[in-house]
Design a protein around this motif. Structure first.
Motif, PDB file in Angstrom:
ATOM      1  N   VAL A   1      37.556  36.163  42.864  1.00  0.00           N
ATOM      2  CA  VAL A   1      36.651  37.159  43.504  1.00  0.00           C
ATOM      3  C   VAL A   1      36.023  37.967  42.355  1.00  0.00           C
ATOM      4  N   GLN A   2      36.571  38.227  41.180  1.00  0.00           N
ATOM      5  CA  GLN A   2      35.976  38.962  39.909  1.00  0.00           C
ATOM      6  C   GLN A   2      35.098  38.218  39.089  1.00  0.00           C
ATOM      7  N   HIS A   3      35.107  36.714  39.385  1.00  0.00           N
ATOM      8  CA  HIS A   3      34.400  35.854  38.373  1.00  0.00           C
ATOM      9  C   HIS A   3      33.204  36.344  37.940  1.00  0.00           C
ATOM     10  N   ALA A   4      32.205  36.920  39.006  1.00  0.00           N
ATOM     11  CA  ALA A   4      30.873  37.213  38.310  1.00  0.00           C
ATOM     12  C   ALA A   4      30.705  38.125  37.569  1.00  0.00           C
ATOM     13  N   ARG A   5      31.715  39.151  37.562  1.00  0.00           N
ATOM     14  CA  ARG A   5      31.795  40.270  36.493  1.00  0.00           C
ATOM     15  C   ARG A   5      32.612  40.043  35.228  1.00  0.00           C
TER      16      ARG A   5
ATOM     17  N   PHE B   1      40.842  26.052  39.575  1.00  0.00           N
ATOM     18  CA  PHE B   1      40.699  26.940  40.580  1.00  0.00           C
ATOM     19  C   PHE B   1      41.770  28.026  40.285  1.00  0.00           C
ATOM     20  N   SER B   2      41.376  29.482  40.596  1.00  0.00           N
ATOM     21  CA  SER B   2      42.026  30.494  40.187  1.00  0.00           C
ATOM     22  C   SER B   2      43.377  30.531  41.049  1.00  0.00           C
ATOM     23  N   PHE B   3      44.322  31.256  40.373  1.00  0.00           N
ATOM     24  CA  PHE B   3      45.470  31.533  41.129  1.00  0.00           C
ATOM     25  C   PHE B   3      45.681  33.220  41.488  1.00  0.00           C
ATOM     26  N   TYR B   4      44.605  33.798  41.354  1.00  0.00           N
ATOM     27  CA  TYR B   4      44.737  35.316  41.593  1.00  0.00           C
ATOM     28  C   TYR B   4      45.064  35.479  43.014  1.00  0.00           C
ATOM     29  N   GLU B   5      44.462  34.884  43.836  1.00  0.00           N
ATOM     30  CA  GLU B   5      44.855  35.108  45.424  1.00  0.00           C
ATOM     31  C   GLU B   5      45.132  33.789  45.854  1.00  0.00           C
ATOM     32  N   ARG B   6      46.026  33.989  46.898  1.00  0.00           N
ATOM     33  CA  ARG B   6      46.451  32.496  47.668  1.00  0.00           C
ATOM     34  C   ARG B   6      45.251  31.681  48.251  1.00  0.00           C
ATOM     35  N   LYS B   7      44.381  32.495  48.791  1.00  0.00           N
ATOM     36  CA  LYS B   7      43.291  31.964  49.161  1.00  0.00           C
ATOM     37  C   LYS B   7      42.279  31.173  47.984  1.00  0.00           C
ATOM     38  N   ASP B   8      42.403  31.416  46.884  1.00  0.00           N
ATOM     39  CA  ASP B   8      41.637  30.792  46.014  1.00  0.00           C
ATOM     40  C   ASP B   8      41.927  29.408  45.919  1.00  0.00           C
TER      41      ASP B   8
ATOM     42  N   PRO C   1      36.568  30.394  48.961  1.00  0.00           N
ATOM     43  CA  PRO C   1      37.456  31.556  49.062  1.00  0.00           C
ATOM     44  C   PRO C   1      36.592  32.980  49.273  1.00  0.00           C
ATOM     45  N   HIS C   2      35.371  33.194  48.527  1.00  0.00           N
ATOM     46  CA  HIS C   2      34.545  34.321  48.534  1.00  0.00           C
ATOM     47  C   HIS C   2      33.219  34.158  48.788  1.00  0.00           C
ATOM     48  N   GLY C   3      32.889  33.211  49.741  1.00  0.00           N
ATOM     49  CA  GLY C   3      31.613  32.948  50.192  1.00  0.00           C
ATOM     50  C   GLY C   3      30.413  32.133  49.564  1.00  0.00           C
ATOM     51  N   GLU C   4      31.068  31.315  48.468  1.00  0.00           N
ATOM     52  CA  GLU C   4      30.206  30.367  47.865  1.00  0.00           C
ATOM     53  C   GLU C   4      30.887  29.080  47.836  1.00  0.00           C
ATOM     54  N   SER C   5      30.146  28.112  48.405  1.00  0.00           N
ATOM     55  CA  SER C   5      30.622  26.646  48.569  1.00  0.00           C
ATOM     56  C   SER C   5      31.149  26.101  47.172  1.00  0.00           C
TER      57      SER C   5
END
Length: 413
Positions: free
Chosen positions: A244-248, A271-278, A288-292
């Motif tokens: 989720v924090q990738h852009a910043r 793919f990220s492991f920060y959140e389960r949905k990643d 997981p955060h609005g971008e395919s």
């Protein structure tokens, strides 16, 4: 002896016959890319049971230096050979990463170095686990690491079983020690040595693309502020790609290392492991955060992405579809032939170039020019010294293993 009059008659006649014999004609061609292309797409660990049946082309493994060297000057590559043979046996190629520090494991510094006088490795907690940290102040560790990649390059630089090499320092070779004793020149190599290492690799690896973490843009590395290093042909991998924090947090590192770097070397990651949905939603329609994923792959010009958990969350068709959104995709826009030669125009409809040599070939005769480096949206015309009534067009590469084939799209009437 022919008379001047006879010569005057024969020369135009022979010239005309040669022109007729070499007349180029359009060749009808129908073809479709239906599989994930070699050296692209979703990557699974080689230990994943799904690697044998999933629609993939690449497999991954970490290696420690002590898996090859335990005594000074004694190199045993058998573990690497078994890994590469296993991967190639499944019709795939390898993405390999060497590490010196791995959470919860001893350092991979060879035992003979750890036993030397003055070597002061240490064990400390990282992410709550006892972790071995190397002593980069010791000259033998620095010397050995350069020698190691001399030997590695001499053995594997042209090996078709190996697609890409990932290197670095710190936790998982990601150019950071965010949890543990971070001390420049001790637990992490000095800026000067990092420069030496990068330049050394650039000289030794002539064929195999090598990559560093996007975290190499940080303060503990010299890359972002050194124009000479930025000019080296390294690629980048991002092991928290869709967080989720990738852009910043992550994307500025891509910018610092050169957003057009993909034009000369591969872009990849995990793919990220920060959140389960990643992981769970990595290939969902909106990610997981609005971008395919397809949109992200195009935006970052990805060639591959490590997604070891994806067979648990997605069906093979979706993994295939997402993989085919990575890397190159060739389309034959023109194919003409005469009895003796052909001309072929190939366009790259993918999101990245191919980073190994591949050659259009007619009846098995290759063009002298390669598709390597053909950028998305660009086309290139190839002259090939073979033709005939029913010429067969293929794309050939010495960097493929048994069972692999580079496909192309074509719809030529």
């Amino acid at each position: 002896m022919p008379t001047p009059i006879l010569i005057a008659v024969l020369v135009p006649l022979m010239t005309g016959l040669a022109a007729v014999a070499d007349d180029m004609r359009p060749v009808p061609l129908k073809a479709k890319v239906t599989h994930v292309q070699p050296m692209t797409g979703i990557v699974l660990w080689s230990t994943n049971e799904a690697a044998a049946s999933s629609p993939i082309q690449l497999e991954f493994r970490y290696f420690g230096y002590d898996e090859v060297v335990r005594e000074e000057g004694m190199y045993d590559w058998s573990a690497v050979e078994r890994f590469l043979d296993d991967v190639a046996g499944r019709g795939h190629q390898a993405v390999l990463r060497w590490h010196d520090t791995y959470v919860g494991k001893p350092s991979s510094v060879p035992p003979y170095i750890r036993a030397l006088e003055g070597y002061r490795g240490q064990t400390a907690k990282s992410e709550g686990k006892p972790t071995g940290f190397p002593d980069w102040s010791h000259p033998e560790l620095r010397r050995f690491t350069l020698e190691f990649f001399d030997r590695f390059a001499a053995r594997y630089d042209r090996d078709p079983r190996l697609a890409f090499l990932e290197v670095g320092f710190g936790l998982w070779s990601e150019y950071h020690l965010y949890d543990g004793p971070m001390e420049m020149g001790r637990t992490f190599p000095s800026l000067e040595y990092q420069r030496d290492f990068a330049n050394h690799l650039s000289k030794r690896l002539a064929q195999t693309p090598w990559m560093v973490s996007v975290d190499a843009a940080g303060e503990w590395s010299p890359f972002a502020k050194d124009k000479a290093l930025l000019a080296l042909p390294f690629g980048v991998f991002d092991d928290s790609f869709n967080c989720v924090q990738h852009a910043r947090e992550n994307e500025p590192n891509w910018d610092a290392l050169g957003r057009d770097r993909w034009k000369i070397a591969p872009a990849g990651g995990e793919f990220s492991f920060y959140e389960r949905k990643d992981q769970r939603d990595a290939l969902a329609p909106a990610g997981p955060h609005g971008e395919s994923f397809e949109h992200e792959a195009a935006r970052f010009h990805l060639t591959f992405i490590l997604g070891d958990a994806q067979p648990r969350f997605q069906k093979p068709d979706r993994i295939r579809e997402a993989s085919m959104a990575c890397g190159y995709r060739f389309r034959v826009a023109r194919f003409e032939a005469s009895p003796t030669r052909s001309e072929v125009t190939v366009e790259n409809k993918g999101v990245a170039p191919i980073y190994h040599d591949a050659f259009p070939a007619v009846n098995g005769v290759r063009s002298n020019d390669s598709l390597k480096g053909l950028l998305p949206g660009q086309s290139r015309t190839f002259a090939i010294a073979s033709g005939g009534e029913s010429p067969k067009l293929t794309i050939e590469s010495d960097r493929l293993v048994r069972g692999q084939r580079i496909e192309f799209d074509a719809d030529l009437p």
